[in-house]
Design a protein around this motif. Structure first.
Motif, PDB file in Angstrom:
ATOM      1  N   UNK A 192       0.837  -1.206   0.000  1.00  0.00           N
ATOM      2  CA  UNK A 192       0.000   0.000   0.000  1.00  0.00           C
ATOM      3  C   UNK A 192       0.869   1.252   0.000  1.00  0.00           C
ATOM      4  N   UNK A 193       1.876   1.278   0.886  1.00  0.00           N
ATOM      5  CA  UNK A 193       2.728   2.456   0.975  1.00  0.00           C
ATOM      6  C   UNK A 193       3.587   2.617  -0.275  1.00  0.00           C
ATOM      7  N   UNK A 207      -2.060  10.669   5.569  1.00  0.00           N
ATOM      8  CA  UNK A 207      -3.145   9.893   6.168  1.00  0.00           C
ATOM      9  C   UNK A 207      -2.666   8.504   6.582  1.00  0.00           C
ATOM     10  N   UNK A 208      -1.871   7.876   5.734  1.00  0.00           N
ATOM     11  CA  UNK A 208      -1.377   6.528   6.028  1.00  0.00           C
ATOM     12  C   UNK A 208      -0.471   6.526   7.257  1.00  0.00           C
ATOM     13  N   UNK A 209       0.320   7.583   7.405  1.00  0.00           N
ATOM     14  CA  UNK A 209       1.342   7.602   8.452  1.00  0.00           C
ATOM     15  C   UNK A 209       0.826   8.069   9.820  1.00  0.00           C
ATOM     16  N   UNK A 217       9.223   8.975   9.756  1.00  0.00           N
ATOM     17  CA  UNK A 217      10.294   8.597   8.818  1.00  0.00           C
ATOM     18  C   UNK A 217       9.767   8.495   7.394  1.00  0.00           C
ATOM     19  N   UNK A 218       8.564   7.945   7.250  1.00  0.00           N
ATOM     20  CA  UNK A 218       7.988   7.794   5.915  1.00  0.00           C
ATOM     21  C   UNK A 218       7.530   9.128   5.347  1.00  0.00           C
ATOM     22  N   UNK A 219       7.050  10.025   6.226  1.00  0.00           N
ATOM     23  CA  UNK A 219       6.718  11.365   5.770  1.00  0.00           C
ATOM     24  C   UNK A 219       7.961  12.114   5.304  1.00  0.00           C
ATOM     25  N   UNK A 220       9.041  11.987   6.076  1.00  0.00           N
ATOM     26  CA  UNK A 220      10.310  12.627   5.700  1.00  0.00           C
ATOM     27  C   UNK A 220      10.802  12.083   4.370  1.00  0.00           C
ATOM     28  N   UNK A 221      10.722  10.766   4.201  1.00  0.00           N
ATOM     29  CA  UNK A 221      11.157  10.155   2.945  1.00  0.00           C
ATOM     30  C   UNK A 221      10.332  10.688   1.778  1.00  0.00           C
TER      31      UNK A 221
END
Length: 399
Positions: A192-193, A207-209, A217-221
């Motif tokens: 999904x991500x 929304x996912x994070x 970390x995923x938002x930063x990426x």
């Protein structure tokens, strides 16, 4: 079927007519020579084999390559009753050769150029029968192999006459894979991500994070995947200390510097969220684009362990491109076609041989009486072979 429809071809399938075929074949020979002088051995692979071989991957994501499965035509072998497939990608076949058919020790380099078949076009207006040309390097896990592959890919494009306004996109799937492992993602969450990153949808990413571990970390990426220094600075301490993340960011930085130094005419950028073929690739990935073209001219990356299903897992990296797409950017060279009169006289045959040795196309009349009309000898004729004062000369036809 009505006679009027018997000449029609399926959508995405086309004949290659003489002028284009000549251009494609000339380019194919030239590029295969480029591979050869760099140590890449040419292989021919079967256009059909059992699907277990065709769909084998490194199993990083588990199971077969789903994307490849969808584009592979399948049929039943009338001899064995087993399911067979028509190749949609040559890389798994070369991996089978390296692992089982020709298992040499040390580094192995292979190249190929052959037609593949897709169940449906991979892009808008794309062919379902691309002429895939590429190279694979097995047996070396270091970054030097990936750099060689990028250099070779850019050299191939330069040999094809594509030197201006190229853009190279670099990515590394290990960054995302390491962060997903730290967060304890399931395979479904990873998928999904991964899809969100490929759509470049920041709202969906936020929304996912919201309710996942290490969501920042995923938002930063997602926000800073193009800025390696800023990305490294804003990751969580656990992510920054992760060896796989460190190695991936170091490899991206080294590759970026390499391209900027050795290919200054190529625009290059980094996108650490580039997850194309995420379940297939294991490390550095790269793709070259031309202006006003949504699909890459050439693409590749690292796919370690691809030979595991054949009993020999090896580090591997490679790239491929579609020769039909490359020739679409070439300027058609005017070909000299010489119409020669019929006859077996020694002087005439010597003149014809000399013209052919010079690279000209020479078509000789099949019978006497056609010598005055070069276009009747060959409709492509641009010149004619005439005798002036007992000397044969090539004369350009008047427009």
């Amino acid at each position: 079927m009505p006679v009027a429809e018997t000449w029609l071809l399926p959508d995405g399938v086309a004949d290659i007519l003489p002028t284009q075929a000549h251009t494609i074949e000339s380019l194919r020979r030239r590029l295969l020579d480029t591979f050869a002088v760099r140590g890449y051995a040419l292989v021919y692979t079967p256009f059909i084999e059992y699907v277990e071989s065709l769909l084998t991957t490194n199993n990083v994501g588990g199971g077969n390559n789903h994307d490849l499965d969808l584009v592979t035509f399948k049929l039943i072998d009338q001899l064995t009753g087993r399911l067979m497939g028509v190749r949609a990608d040559i890389t798994p076949q070369v991996a089978r050769i390296d692992a089982h058919v020709h298992p040499i020790e040390g580094v192995a380099r292979y190249c190929y150029a052959a037609t593949v078949l897709h169940t449906r076009p991979q892009e808008l207006s794309a062919s379902r029968t691309p002429l895939q040309l590429g190279a694979e390097l097995f047996g070396y896990a270091g970054l030097a192999a990936d750099l060689e592959m990028i250099d070779l890919m850019l050299t191939i494009l330069a040999d094809a006459g594509l030197t201006q306004n190229l853009h190279l996109d670099l990515g590394h799937v290990a960054v995302f894979r390491a962060l997903a492992a730290i967060a304890g993602f399931s395979a479904e969450q990873e998928q999904v991500l991964s899809n969100i990153y490929q759509r470049k949808s920041i709202p969906e990413l936020k929304e996912f994070c919201q309710n996942i571990a290490h969501g920042n970390d995923f938002l930063v990426l997602g926000r800073l995947g193009h800025d390696l220094s800023a990305l490294a600075a804003q990751l969580s301490p656990e992510a920054r200390q992760n060896v796989d993340v460190q190695n991936a960011l170091d490899q991206l930085a080294t590759t970026l510097a390499h391209v900027q130094t050795h290919w200054p005419q190529v625009d290059v950028s980094v996108d650490a969220t580039e997850l194309r073929s995420y379940h297939y690739h294991t490390g550095l990935v790269f793709a070259v684009y031309a202006p006003n073209l949504a699909v890459p001219l050439a693409k590749g990356g690292r796919y370690d362990g691809v030979g595991q299903a054949f009993g020999r897992a090896r580090p591997a990296t490679g790239f491929s491109c579609d020769l039909y797409m490359l020739t679409g950017y070439l300027t058609q060279e005017e070909q000299i076609v010489v119409a020669a009169p019929a006859g077996r006289e020694a002087s005439l045959q010597t003149a014809i041989a000399q013209a052919r040795s010079a690279g000209h196309v020479v078509v000789q009349a099949l019978s006497f009486g056609k010598t005055t009309n070069a276009l009747e000898i060959d409709h492509r004729a641009t010149h004619t072979l005439v005798q002036v004062d007992k000397v044969w000369q090539i004369v350009k036809l008047e427009s």
